[in-house]
Design a protein around this motif. Structure first.
Motif, PDB file in Angstrom:
ATOM      1  N   ARG A 241       0.846  -1.141   0.206  1.00  0.00           N
ATOM      2  CA  ARG A 241       0.073   0.431   0.015  1.00  0.00           C
ATOM      3  C   ARG A 241       1.076   1.337  -0.551  1.00  0.00           C
ATOM      4  NH1 ARG A 241      -4.834  -0.303   2.278  1.00  0.00           N
ATOM      5  NH2 ARG A 241      -5.032   1.402   1.732  1.00  0.00           N
ATOM      6  N   GLY A 242       2.217   1.580   0.353  1.00  0.00           N
ATOM      7  CA  GLY A 242       2.894   2.200   0.145  1.00  0.00           C
ATOM      8  C   GLY A 242       2.370   3.190   1.837  1.00  0.00           C
ATOM      9  N   ARG A 243       2.909   4.494   1.473  1.00  0.00           N
ATOM     10  CA  ARG A 243       2.493   5.344   2.542  1.00  0.00           C
ATOM     11  C   ARG A 243       1.320   5.593   2.445  1.00  0.00           C
ATOM     12  NH1 ARG A 243       7.336  10.210   3.897  1.00  0.00           N
ATOM     13  NH2 ARG A 243       8.880   9.156   3.740  1.00  0.00           N
ATOM     14  N   VAL A 244       0.692   5.093   4.122  1.00  0.00           N
ATOM     15  CA  VAL A 244      -1.384   6.424   4.192  1.00  0.00           C
ATOM     16  C   VAL A 244      -0.727   7.317   4.866  1.00  0.00           C
ATOM     17  CG1 VAL A 244      -2.819   4.965   5.313  1.00  0.00           C
ATOM     18  CG2 VAL A 244      -2.130   3.521   3.927  1.00  0.00           C
ATOM     19  N   PRO A 245      -1.771   8.566   4.061  1.00  0.00           N
ATOM     20  CA  PRO A 245      -1.718   9.494   5.938  1.00  0.00           C
ATOM     21  C   PRO A 245      -1.761   8.911   6.673  1.00  0.00           C
ATOM     22  CG  PRO A 245      -1.947   9.884   3.597  1.00  0.00           C
ATOM     23  CD  PRO A 245      -2.306   8.525   3.126  1.00  0.00           C
ATOM     24  N   ALA A 246      -1.758  10.015   8.165  1.00  0.00           N
ATOM     25  CA  ALA A 246      -1.841   9.802   9.339  1.00  0.00           C
ATOM     26  C   ALA A 246      -3.612   9.106   9.970  1.00  0.00           C
ATOM     27  CB  ALA A 246      -1.272  10.288  10.700  1.00  0.00           C
ATOM     28  N   ALA A 247      -3.879  10.565   9.094  1.00  0.00           N
ATOM     29  CA  ALA A 247      -5.242  10.895   8.897  1.00  0.00           C
ATOM     30  C   ALA A 247      -6.241   9.422   8.941  1.00  0.00           C
ATOM     31  CB  ALA A 247      -5.958  12.017   8.486  1.00  0.00           C
ATOM     32  N   ARG A 248      -5.714   8.764   7.821  1.00  0.00           N
ATOM     33  CA  ARG A 248      -6.419   7.767   6.766  1.00  0.00           C
ATOM     34  C   ARG A 248      -6.182   6.379   8.122  1.00  0.00           C
ATOM     35  NH1 ARG A 248      -5.093   8.359   1.473  1.00  0.00           N
ATOM     36  NH2 ARG A 248      -5.126   5.937   1.409  1.00  0.00           N
ATOM     37  N   MET A 249      -5.499   6.103   8.575  1.00  0.00           N
ATOM     38  CA  MET A 249      -4.543   4.685   9.067  1.00  0.00           C
ATOM     39  C   MET A 249      -6.115   4.064  10.078  1.00  0.00           C
ATOM     40  SD  MET A 249      -1.701   3.453   8.341  1.00  0.00           S
ATOM     41  CE  MET A 249      -1.719   1.953   9.692  1.00  0.00           C
ATOM     42  N   GLY A 250      -7.384   4.870  10.462  1.00  0.00           N
ATOM     43  CA  GLY A 250      -8.644   4.725  11.469  1.00  0.00           C
ATOM     44  C   GLY A 250      -8.718   3.652  10.094  1.00  0.00           C
ATOM     45  N   GLN A 251      -8.855   3.657   9.139  1.00  0.00           N
ATOM     46  CA  GLN A 251     -10.168   2.968   8.031  1.00  0.00           C
ATOM     47  C   GLN A 251      -9.802   1.789   8.205  1.00  0.00           C
ATOM     48  OE1 GLN A 251     -13.133   4.135   7.536  1.00  0.00           O
ATOM     49  NE2 GLN A 251     -12.980   1.894   6.779  1.00  0.00           N
ATOM     50  N   GLU A 252      -7.755   2.044   7.676  1.00  0.00           N
ATOM     51  CA  GLU A 252      -7.251   0.585   7.723  1.00  0.00           C
ATOM     52  C   GLU A 252      -7.565   0.071   8.657  1.00  0.00           C
ATOM     53  OE1 GLU A 252      -5.662  -0.089   5.108  1.00  0.00           O
ATOM     54  OE2 GLU A 252      -5.996   1.720   4.247  1.00  0.00           O
ATOM     55  N   PHE A 253      -7.610   0.482  10.491  1.00  0.00           N
ATOM     56  CA  PHE A 253      -7.934  -1.334  11.433  1.00  0.00           C
ATOM     57  C   PHE A 253      -9.339  -1.414  10.811  1.00  0.00           C
ATOM     58  CE2 PHE A 253      -4.063   1.567  12.785  1.00  0.00           C
ATOM     59  CZ  PHE A 253      -3.382  -0.018  12.661  1.00  0.00           C
ATOM     60  N   LEU A 254     -10.119  -0.365  10.438  1.00  0.00           N
ATOM     61  CA  LEU A 254     -10.923  -0.868  10.559  1.00  0.00           C
ATOM     62  C   LEU A 254     -12.120  -2.039   9.325  1.00  0.00           C
ATOM     63  CD1 LEU A 254     -13.103   2.770  11.147  1.00  0.00           C
ATOM     64  CD2 LEU A 254     -13.363   0.309  12.511  1.00  0.00           C
TER      65      LEU A 254
END
Length: 358
Positions: A241-254
């Motif tokens: 996935r490469g870098r994911v902005p910090a603000a979008r990391m929550g959705q990755e865990f969901l």
């Protein structure tokens, strides 16, 4: 309120030390402290952890700190520190302690952090550095009670304490754990041993072809890891996935069900803590007191002997096959992670400051 200075060798690289530094800096600034984050040199590819920082950010120089520029950099830092009022200077690594401790004016009380584990320090020059430099500081801070105890005993530190890394935020939603996705989060660097995670996923997924492994992060191992996944026949099921902005990391865990931690060494890994806050269990190698404080084997996840890929594979496969168990472990992981809620850890920082003042 007092001034609080965080000093890093490099404050803006994508990494755990930097994430924690900016998280705590923003939290203390929100509480009214005058906060400064100093990076001794510029990151090659700066990563932004806080969208609207309420603290001052300083980069001493653009190039790495070779001997030819050491004294120039020290002079710049000394002038910067002289402009800051009384308070506390948090030196975030042995390198930062070595570079900066003697430059601190008396009005800035010195706190030395070590973000690694005792196991990590013992295998490198870090233990000697901590033994030599940290005892003279006002406080030495480690990530877990076990690490603080072992450093106190082995490095003969009279000032060792423990203070965990905070979560960036406390989520109000948890993962349903029904998306067939395993997450690996971190820089694609040799120490993270994502090759082991890919191998374990390939073996565990032979009978569960609908699962995917998503690796979030970038780094020098990308090409090798892609080739490794292809050689195991799962190139189409390992997503880089490469870098994911910090603000979008929550959705990755969901959008995932299991976190895999395959590192050679860790301190208190932010990815495991964040996954736990979203109700997600982890399968992790038992590489530090910080990992053991988060992953209680059979309660909040599965802990595996270091480098034991066969046992890691079995643990991963068992969780992939058992949604009810994922739910039980994930709920317990979230309950344990509540101690790392930002407000709880910031309270502990302010208690530490008060202790040093006395």
């Amino acid at each position: 309120m007092n001034a609080v200075v965080f000093a890093c060798m490099d404050a803006d690289t994508l990494g755990g030390v930097q994430q924690v530094t900016h998280t705590v800096a923003q939290g203390l600034a929100l509480r009214g402290h005058e906060v400064h984050v100093i990076g001794l040199h510029q990151a090659p590819e700066p990563f932004r952890y806080v969208e609207r920082p309420l603290y001052e950010r300083h980069v001493v120089q653009g190039r790495p700190l070779g001997e030819g520029v050491r004294w120039v950099a020290r002079g710049r830092v000394a002038r910067l520190l002289a402009s800051i009022g009384p308070g506390y200077a948090v030196l975030t690594s042995p390198g930062a302690v070595s570079w900066l401790a003697d430059l601190l004016p008396p009005r800035l009380r010195a706190i030395g952090q070590y973000h690694g584990s005792y196991e990590r320090a013992r295998g490198t020059t870090h233990l000697a550095s901590v033994r030599r430099d940290y005892g003279a500081l006002d406080q030495a801070v480690f990530l877990s009670p076990e690490d603080a105890r072992r450093f106190a005993e082995e490095a003969l530190l009279p000032n060792a304490a423990h203070l965990p890394n905070p979560l960036r935020a406390w989520p109000d939603r948890t993962s349903p754990l029904d998306v067939p996705r395993v997450l690996g989060v971190g820089r694609l660097a040799p120490v993270k041993r994502f090759d082991r995670l890919i191998t374990a996923f390939a073996r565990a997924g032979r009978t569960r072809g609908h699962w995917e492994l998503h690796l979030i992060g970038d780094g020098p191992e990308l090409t090798r890891l892609r080739a490794h996944a292809s050689s195991l026949g799962i190139g189409d099921r390992v997503v880089f996935r490469g870098r994911v902005p910090a603000a979008r990391m929550g959705q990755e865990f969901l959008d995932a069900a299991i976190l895999g931690l395959s590192s050679e060494h860790e301190g208190l890994p932010p990815a495991v803590a964040e996954a736990a806050s979203y109700g997600m269990p982890s399968v992790a190698f038992d590489v530090s007191g910080g990992v053991r404080s988060l992953v209680l084997d059979g309660t909040t996840g599965t802990l595996v002997p270091p480098a034991d890929v066969e046992t890691f594979t079995a643990a991963l496969s068992a969780l992939m096959a058992d949604p009810a168990r994922r739910g039980r472990l994930g709920a317990a992981a979230r309950a344990r992670a509540a101690a790392l809620r930002p407000e709880n850890v910031l309270d502990r920082w302010e208690t530490l400051f008060a202790h040093i003042r006395r």
